[in-house]
Design a protein around this motif. Structure first.
Motif, short mmCIF file in Angstrom:
data_model
loop_
_atom_site.label_atom_id
_atom_site.label_comp_id
_atom_site.label_asym_id
_atom_site.label_seq_id
_atom_site.Cartn_x
_atom_site.Cartn_y
_atom_site.Cartn_z
N ALA A 1 -8.62 54.69 76.20
CA ALA A 1 -8.58 56.15 76.17
C ALA A 1 -9.75 56.75 76.93
O ALA A 1 -9.60 57.74 77.66
N ASP A 2 -10.94 56.17 76.77
CA ASP A 2 -12.13 56.68 77.48
C ASP A 2 -11.93 56.59 79.00
O ASP A 2 -12.25 57.53 79.74
N THR A 3 -11.37 55.46 79.45
CA THR A 3 -11.16 55.27 80.88
C THR A 3 -10.06 56.20 81.39
O THR A 3 -10.19 56.81 82.46
N VAL A 4 -8.96 56.31 80.63
CA VAL A 4 -7.86 57.19 81.04
C VAL A 4 -8.32 58.64 81.12
O VAL A 4 -8.00 59.36 82.07
N ARG A 5 -9.11 59.06 80.13
CA ARG A 5 -9.57 60.46 80.12
C ARG A 5 -10.44 60.75 81.35
O ARG A 5 -10.27 61.78 82.01
N LYS A 6 -11.35 59.84 81.67
CA LYS A 6 -12.20 60.03 82.85
C LYS A 6 -11.36 60.03 84.13
O LYS A 6 -11.57 60.85 85.03
N THR A 7 -10.38 59.13 84.18
CA THR A 7 -9.54 59.03 85.38
C THR A 7 -8.73 60.31 85.58
O THR A 7 -8.64 60.84 86.70
N LEU A 8 -8.16 60.84 84.49
CA LEU A 8 -7.36 62.06 84.61
C LEU A 8 -8.24 63.27 84.94
O LEU A 8 -7.81 64.16 85.69
N LEU A 9 -9.45 63.31 84.41
CA LEU A 9 -10.37 64.40 84.76
C LEU A 9 -10.73 64.34 86.24
O LEU A 9 -10.77 65.37 86.93
N ASP A 10 -11.00 63.13 86.73
CA ASP A 10 -11.31 62.96 88.16
C ASP A 10 -10.12 63.35 89.02
O ASP A 10 -10.29 63.98 90.08
N LEU A 11 -8.93 62.96 88.57
CA LEU A 11 -7.72 63.29 89.32
C LEU A 11 -7.51 64.80 89.37
O LEU A 11 -7.21 65.37 90.44
N ASN A 12 -7.69 65.47 88.25
CA ASN A 12 -7.52 66.93 88.22
C ASN A 12 -8.56 67.62 89.09
O ASN A 12 -8.25 68.60 89.78
N ALA A 13 -9.79 67.11 89.04
CA ALA A 13 -10.85 67.70 89.87
C ALA A 13 -10.53 67.51 91.35
O ALA A 13 -10.74 68.43 92.17
N CYS A 14 -10.02 66.32 91.70
CA CYS A 14 -9.64 66.06 93.08
C CYS A 14 -8.51 66.97 93.52
O CYS A 14 -8.51 67.52 94.62
N GLU A 15 -7.51 67.17 92.64
CA GLU A 15 -6.39 68.05 92.97
C GLU A 15 -6.85 69.48 93.18
O GLU A 15 -6.40 70.17 94.10
N ASP A 16 -7.76 69.93 92.33
CA ASP A 16 -8.29 71.29 92.49
C ASP A 16 -9.03 71.44 93.81
O ASP A 16 -8.92 72.47 94.49
N GLU A 17 -9.77 70.38 94.18
CA GLU A 17 -10.53 70.42 95.42
C GLU A 17 -9.62 70.48 96.64
O GLU A 17 -9.84 71.30 97.54
N ILE A 18 -8.61 69.61 96.66
CA ILE A 18 -7.75 69.58 97.85
C ILE A 18 -6.85 70.81 97.91
O ILE A 18 -6.48 71.26 98.99
N LYS A 19 -6.50 71.37 96.74
CA LYS A 19 -5.74 72.63 96.76
C LYS A 19 -6.60 73.73 97.35
O LYS A 19 -6.11 74.57 98.13
N SER A 20 -7.87 73.73 96.98
CA SER A 20 -8.79 74.73 97.53
C SER A 20 -8.93 74.57 99.03
O SER A 20 -8.94 75.55 99.78
N MET A 21 -9.01 73.29 99.48
CA MET A 21 -9.12 73.02 100.92
C MET A 21 -7.88 73.50 101.64
O MET A 21 -7.94 74.00 102.77
N ASN A 22 -6.72 73.37 101.00
CA ASN A 22 -5.47 73.75 101.63
C ASN A 22 -5.26 75.26 101.61
O ASN A 22 -4.62 75.82 102.48
N ASN A 23 -5.81 75.91 100.58
CA ASN A 23 -5.56 77.34 100.40
C ASN A 23 -6.65 78.23 100.97
O ASN A 23 -6.50 79.43 100.99
N GLU A 24 -7.74 77.63 101.43
CA GLU A 24 -8.83 78.41 102.01
C GLU A 24 -9.13 77.91 103.42
O GLU A 24 -8.98 76.73 103.71
N PRO A 25 -9.52 78.82 104.31
CA PRO A 25 -9.80 78.41 105.70
C PRO A 25 -11.15 77.71 105.82
O PRO A 25 -12.16 78.32 106.17
N LYS A 26 -11.17 76.42 105.51
CA LYS A 26 -12.40 75.65 105.61
C LYS A 26 -12.08 74.19 105.85
O LYS A 26 -10.93 73.78 105.76
N GLY A 27 -13.11 73.42 106.17
CA GLY A 27 -12.91 72.01 106.46
C GLY A 27 -12.89 71.75 107.96
O GLY A 27 -13.09 72.66 108.78
N THR A 28 -12.62 70.51 108.33
CA THR A 28 -12.60 70.12 109.73
C THR A 28 -11.21 70.36 110.33
O THR A 28 -10.20 69.93 109.76
N LEU A 29 -11.17 71.06 111.45
CA LEU A 29 -9.93 71.33 112.16
C LEU A 29 -9.94 70.53 113.46
O LEU A 29 -10.78 70.77 114.33
N ARG A 30 -9.03 69.58 113.56
CA ARG A 30 -8.97 68.71 114.75
C ARG A 30 -7.93 69.26 115.72
O ARG A 30 -6.75 69.35 115.40
#
Length: 319
Positions: free
Chosen positions: A66-95
């Motif tokens: 449970a401890d490992t699953v909880r940390k993994t899901l928190l990391d996953l949610n944080a990652c999803e929030d980050e990439i959604k922000s990257m996709n929804n805001e004009p920032k990051g590297t544009l190639r």
């Protein structure tokens, strides 16, 4: 049931202390919760909960899981929030990958204003006339003349590609003005060799009815670089048929004149395109760049179906 859903039910069971409480948290029924926990235990080969008629008690192995699953899901949610922000805001590297001449003459002049408007976007720019694989090279946007037939890509036309028959005034002062197409046999001509095919770009001249037709001429000089061709024309080495983006600076400065009205070669897919991978959600950095380029072109008299060259006054009018 997918693994992620099973893990969410598992944590809800830990937090709720019973299948009934977990069912309420997960908007399902106790039977579904019980089956999900049973499948996890079978897959892991261990017991996650000690069951009795009165309560559930998590096992030591279950607690560690449970401890490992909880940390993994928190990391996953944080990652999803980050990439959604990257996709929804004009920032990051544009190639960006651009054809050489278009990159030098049209892309480069707008970069400063774009970066000032979108300071959180970092640019990586490749200038190359070769048609690179946009997806394999992880390119966000390619600016290309000519349509790319690839079902994985979207090609949006920025403008047609209009050609002008250009010559320097000093050349005309020395050699005179050709009156009809056959007169060009007595004049110098600068030819363009297409790098990918090593073929010479066809020459089109107006007939007596003013209709442009392919015309066979010996090229006095040949180059595979568009800007070199334009400079050779400015230097009085002969006539050249230049795409509008190559001719613009010369005709506006008076270093070149357009002998005839502009024309479009009879290729169905003629034009300048912005090309990008098909995606369900277009990153904001890509969207704002396309919008910026489109607005920039419109402010300079160019759009999906027109260029500034259509309204340019030629030396001779054959229409």
């Amino acid at each position: 049931m997918d693994k992620l859903r099973s893990l969410e039910i598992f944590l809800a069971t830990c937090d709720g202390g019973s299948f009934a409480a977990a069912a309420k948290l997960c908007d399902t029924d106790p039977s579904t919760v019980s089956k999900a926990i049973g499948r996890l235990e079978t897959k892991l080969g261990l017991t996650l909960f000690q069951r009795s008629t009165r309560r559930l008690k998590i096992t030591p192995a279950g607690q560690r899981y449970a401890d490992t699953v909880r940390k993994t899901l928190l990391d996953l949610n944080a990652c999803e929030d980050e990439i959604k922000s990257m996709n929804n805001e004009p920032k990051g590297t544009l190639r960006i990958s651009s054809a050489v001449c278009y990159g030098h003459l049209y892309l480069r002049p707008l970069l400063k204003a774009f970066c000032e408007q979108y300071p959180e976007i970092r640019l990586e720019i490749e200038i190359n006339d070769l048609h690179v694989d946009v997806i394999e090279n992880e390119t966000d946007i390619a600016l290309r003349t000519g349509y790319v037939k690839d079902s994985r890509l979207i090609a949006r036309r920025l403008s047609p590609m209009d050609f002008l028959t250009c010559v320097s005034p000093k050349y005309l002062n020395k050699h005179g003005i050709p009156k009809v197409a056959n007169d060009f046999h007595q004049h110098a001509w600068i030819g363009f060799k297409i790098k990918e095919t090593q073929q010479l770009q066809p020459i089109f001249l107006p007939n007596e009815q003013g209709i442009y037709e392919p015309f066979e001429l010996t090229r006095t000089h040949i180059t595979d670089d568009g800007e070199t061709m334009a400079h050779m024309c400015v230097d009085g080495l002969g006539f050249a048929q230049l795409p509008h983006f190559l001719a613009k600076q010369g005709v506006e400065s008076g270093e070149l004149v357009s002998l005839y009205p502009c024309f479009r070669p009879p290729q169905v897919e003629n034009g300048v395109f912005v090309i990008y991978p098909k995606r369900e959600y277009l990153p904001e950095k890509v969207r704002v760049f396309i919008e910026f380029v489109t607005d920039y072109l419109e402010s300079n008299g160019e759009g999906t179906n027109h260029t500034w060259a259509e309204n340019w006054q030629p030396l001779l009018d054959v229409r």
